[in-house]
Design a protein around this motif. Structure first.
Motif, PDB file in Angstrom:
ATOM      1  N   PRO A 151      40.276  27.514  31.195  1.00  0.00           N
ATOM      2  CA  PRO A 151      39.779  27.168  32.522  1.00  0.00           C
ATOM      3  C   PRO A 151      40.854  27.230  33.594  1.00  0.00           C
ATOM      4  O   PRO A 151      41.989  26.782  33.381  1.00  0.00           O
ATOM      5  N   ALA A 152      40.501  27.819  34.716  1.00  0.00           N
ATOM      6  CA  ALA A 152      41.427  27.988  35.825  1.00  0.00           C
ATOM      7  C   ALA A 152      40.671  28.673  36.955  1.00  0.00           C
ATOM      8  O   ALA A 152      39.524  29.106  36.781  1.00  0.00           O
ATOM      9  N   VAL A 153      41.328  28.792  38.085  1.00  0.00           N
ATOM     10  CA  VAL A 153      40.856  29.710  39.121  1.00  0.00           C
ATOM     11  C   VAL A 153      41.468  31.075  38.811  1.00  0.00           C
ATOM     12  O   VAL A 153      42.680  31.189  38.634  1.00  0.00           O
ATOM     13  N   TYR A 154      40.607  32.068  38.704  1.00  0.00           N
ATOM     14  CA  TYR A 154      41.045  33.418  38.379  1.00  0.00           C
ATOM     15  C   TYR A 154      41.074  34.257  39.651  1.00  0.00           C
ATOM     16  O   TYR A 154      40.127  34.248  40.432  1.00  0.00           O
ATOM     17  N   TYR A 155      42.169  34.983  39.819  1.00  0.00           N
ATOM     18  CA  TYR A 155      42.371  35.812  40.998  1.00  0.00           C
ATOM     19  C   TYR A 155      42.601  37.260  40.582  1.00  0.00           C
ATOM     20  O   TYR A 155      43.290  37.526  39.596  1.00  0.00           O
ATOM     21  N   CYS A 156      42.060  38.181  41.344  1.00  0.00           N
ATOM     22  CA  CYS A 156      42.498  39.565  41.197  1.00  0.00           C
ATOM     23  C   CYS A 156      43.436  39.891  42.355  1.00  0.00           C
ATOM     24  O   CYS A 156      43.357  39.292  43.437  1.00  0.00           O
ATOM     25  N   ALA A 157      44.308  40.810  42.083  1.00  0.00           N
ATOM     26  CA  ALA A 157      45.304  41.220  43.069  1.00  0.00           C
ATOM     27  C   ALA A 157      45.521  42.720  42.952  1.00  0.00           C
ATOM     28  O   ALA A 157      45.303  43.304  41.888  1.00  0.00           O
ATOM     29  N   ARG A 210      53.307  42.842  36.582  1.00  0.00           N
ATOM     30  CA  ARG A 210      52.839  41.681  35.819  1.00  0.00           C
ATOM     31  C   ARG A 210      53.133  40.359  36.507  1.00  0.00           C
ATOM     32  O   ARG A 210      52.690  39.320  36.040  1.00  0.00           O
ATOM     33  N   GLU A 211      53.868  40.403  37.606  1.00  0.00           N
ATOM     34  CA  GLU A 211      54.244  39.184  38.301  1.00  0.00           C
ATOM     35  C   GLU A 211      53.501  39.068  39.616  1.00  0.00           C
ATOM     36  O   GLU A 211      53.275  40.063  40.317  1.00  0.00           O
ATOM     37  N   ASP A 254      51.718  26.805  37.042  1.00  0.00           N
ATOM     38  CA  ASP A 254      52.063  28.006  37.786  1.00  0.00           C
ATOM     39  C   ASP A 254      50.989  29.069  37.613  1.00  0.00           C
ATOM     40  O   ASP A 254      50.253  29.073  36.627  1.00  0.00           O
ATOM     41  N   ARG A 255      50.940  29.989  38.558  1.00  0.00           N
ATOM     42  CA  ARG A 255      50.012  31.114  38.444  1.00  0.00           C
ATOM     43  C   ARG A 255      50.498  32.025  37.320  1.00  0.00           C
ATOM     44  O   ARG A 255      51.658  32.416  37.288  1.00  0.00           O
ATOM     45  N   GLU A 256      49.589  32.354  36.434  1.00  0.00           N
ATOM     46  CA  GLU A 256      49.918  33.133  35.235  1.00  0.00           C
ATOM     47  C   GLU A 256      49.296  34.526  35.314  1.00  0.00           C
ATOM     48  O   GLU A 256      48.094  34.659  35.548  1.00  0.00           O
ATOM     49  N   LEU A 277      45.990  52.533  42.433  1.00  0.00           N
ATOM     50  CA  LEU A 277      46.413  51.154  42.606  1.00  0.00           C
ATOM     51  C   LEU A 277      46.745  50.496  41.286  1.00  0.00           C
ATOM     52  O   LEU A 277      46.239  50.897  40.228  1.00  0.00           O
ATOM     53  N   TYR A 278      47.598  49.501  41.349  1.00  0.00           N
ATOM     54  CA  TYR A 278      47.709  48.531  40.271  1.00  0.00           C
ATOM     55  C   TYR A 278      46.772  47.384  40.612  1.00  0.00           C
ATOM     56  O   TYR A 278      46.752  46.915  41.750  1.00  0.00           O
ATOM     57  N   VAL A 279      46.042  46.905  39.631  1.00  0.00           N
ATOM     58  CA  VAL A 279      45.207  45.727  39.817  1.00  0.00           C
ATOM     59  C   VAL A 279      45.533  44.725  38.723  1.00  0.00           C
ATOM     60  O   VAL A 279      45.551  45.070  37.540  1.00  0.00           O
ATOM     61  N   GLY A 280      45.816  43.524  39.125  1.00  0.00           N
ATOM     62  CA  GLY A 280      46.152  42.479  38.167  1.00  0.00           C
ATOM     63  C   GLY A 280      45.175  41.328  38.240  1.00  0.00           C
ATOM     64  O   GLY A 280      44.565  41.075  39.278  1.00  0.00           O
ATOM     65  N   TRP A 281      45.010  40.665  37.118  1.00  0.00           N
ATOM     66  CA  TRP A 281      44.262  39.409  37.063  1.00  0.00           C
ATOM     67  C   TRP A 281      45.236  38.279  36.756  1.00  0.00           C
ATOM     68  O   TRP A 281      46.051  38.382  35.827  1.00  0.00           O
ATOM     69  N   PHE A 282      45.130  37.225  37.540  1.00  0.00           N
ATOM     70  CA  PHE A 282      45.974  36.053  37.395  1.00  0.00           C
ATOM     71  C   PHE A 282      45.070  34.833  37.280  1.00  0.00           C
ATOM     72  O   PHE A 282      43.914  34.856  37.688  1.00  0.00           O
ATOM     73  N   ARG A 283      45.630  33.756  36.774  1.00  0.00           N
ATOM     74  CA  ARG A 283      44.881  32.509  36.748  1.00  0.00           C
ATOM     75  C   ARG A 283      45.824  31.351  37.028  1.00  0.00           C
ATOM     76  O   ARG A 283      47.022  31.416  36.746  1.00  0.00           O
ATOM     77  N   GLN A 284      45.242  30.315  37.599  1.00  0.00           N
ATOM     78  CA  GLN A 284      46.036  29.132  37.921  1.00  0.00           C
ATOM     79  C   GLN A 284      45.212  27.894  37.639  1.00  0.00           C
ATOM     80  O   GLN A 284      44.157  27.678  38.246  1.00  0.00           O
ATOM     81  N   ALA A 285      45.709  27.100  36.697  1.00  0.00           N
ATOM     82  CA  ALA A 285      45.087  25.821  36.378  1.00  0.00           C
ATOM     83  C   ALA A 285      45.769  24.734  37.191  1.00  0.00           C
ATOM     84  O   ALA A 285      46.928  24.897  37.621  1.00  0.00           O
ATOM     85  N   PRO A 286      45.102  23.622  37.419  1.00  0.00           N
ATOM     86  CA  PRO A 286      45.704  22.536  38.210  1.00  0.00           C
ATOM     87  C   PRO A 286      47.045  22.103  37.641  1.00  0.00           C
ATOM     88  O   PRO A 286      47.184  21.870  36.429  1.00  0.00           O
ATOM     89  N   GLY A 287      48.038  22.004  38.507  1.00  0.00           N
ATOM     90  CA  GLY A 287      49.352  21.553  38.095  1.00  0.00           C
ATOM     91  C   GLY A 287      50.196  22.576  37.373  1.00  0.00           C
ATOM     92  O   GLY A 287      51.296  22.263  36.913  1.00  0.00           O
TER      93      GLY A 287
END
Length: 131
Positions: free
Chosen positions: A91-97, A113-114, A44-46, A32-42
């Motif tokens: 600071p942000a909400v961090y997501y794995c995908a 990466r996207e 885009d998800r990075e 698998l590919y596993v990515g970590w992303f984060r999104q701060a209020p206001g």
């Protein structure tokens, strides 16, 4: 179906460390590919990091390079993100995908990466940094 469970977020002082974990039973068996992303209020998800669970090849965004380390621990069915030197801009909400690798013929693409390249997502975990 790949179900992801995240843990490890919380509150830390600037300069401190946190370790996020992303678990699924598929990490030990599937490539698998596993990515970590984060999104701060206001904002885009990075995309900040990704890894191939087959060979450990990893990518880091410039914003976290040298501070964050992604690792795949197939024995524990976990992909972790070690975050050191946390800054007030982290600071942000961090997501794995997760998603399955992309191929063109025999060429295997590096980890994606996207956000739009990922089909499976965790629920997110909040990271807060106090100054």
């Amino acid at each position: 179906e790949v179900q992801l469970v995240e843990s490890g977020g919380g509150l830390v002082q600037a300069g401190g460390s946190l370790r996020l974990s992303c678990g699924t039973s598929r990490f030990g068996t599937d490539d698998l590919y596993v990515g970590w992303f984060r999104q701060a209020p206001g904002k885009d998800r990075e995309g900040i990091s990704c890894i191939s669970t087959r060979n450990g090849a990893a990518y880091y965004a410039d914003s976290v390079k040298g501070r964050f380390t992604i690792s795949s621990e197939n024995v524990n069915n976990t992909v972790s993100l070690q975050m050191n030197g946390l800054k007030p801009e982290d600071p942000a909400v961090y997501y794995c995908a997760a998603n399955y690798p992309f191929y063109s013929g025999s060429y295997r693409y590096p980890c994606a990466r996207e956000a739009y390249d990922y089909e499976y997502w965790g629920q997110g975990t909040q990271v807060t940094v106090s100054s």
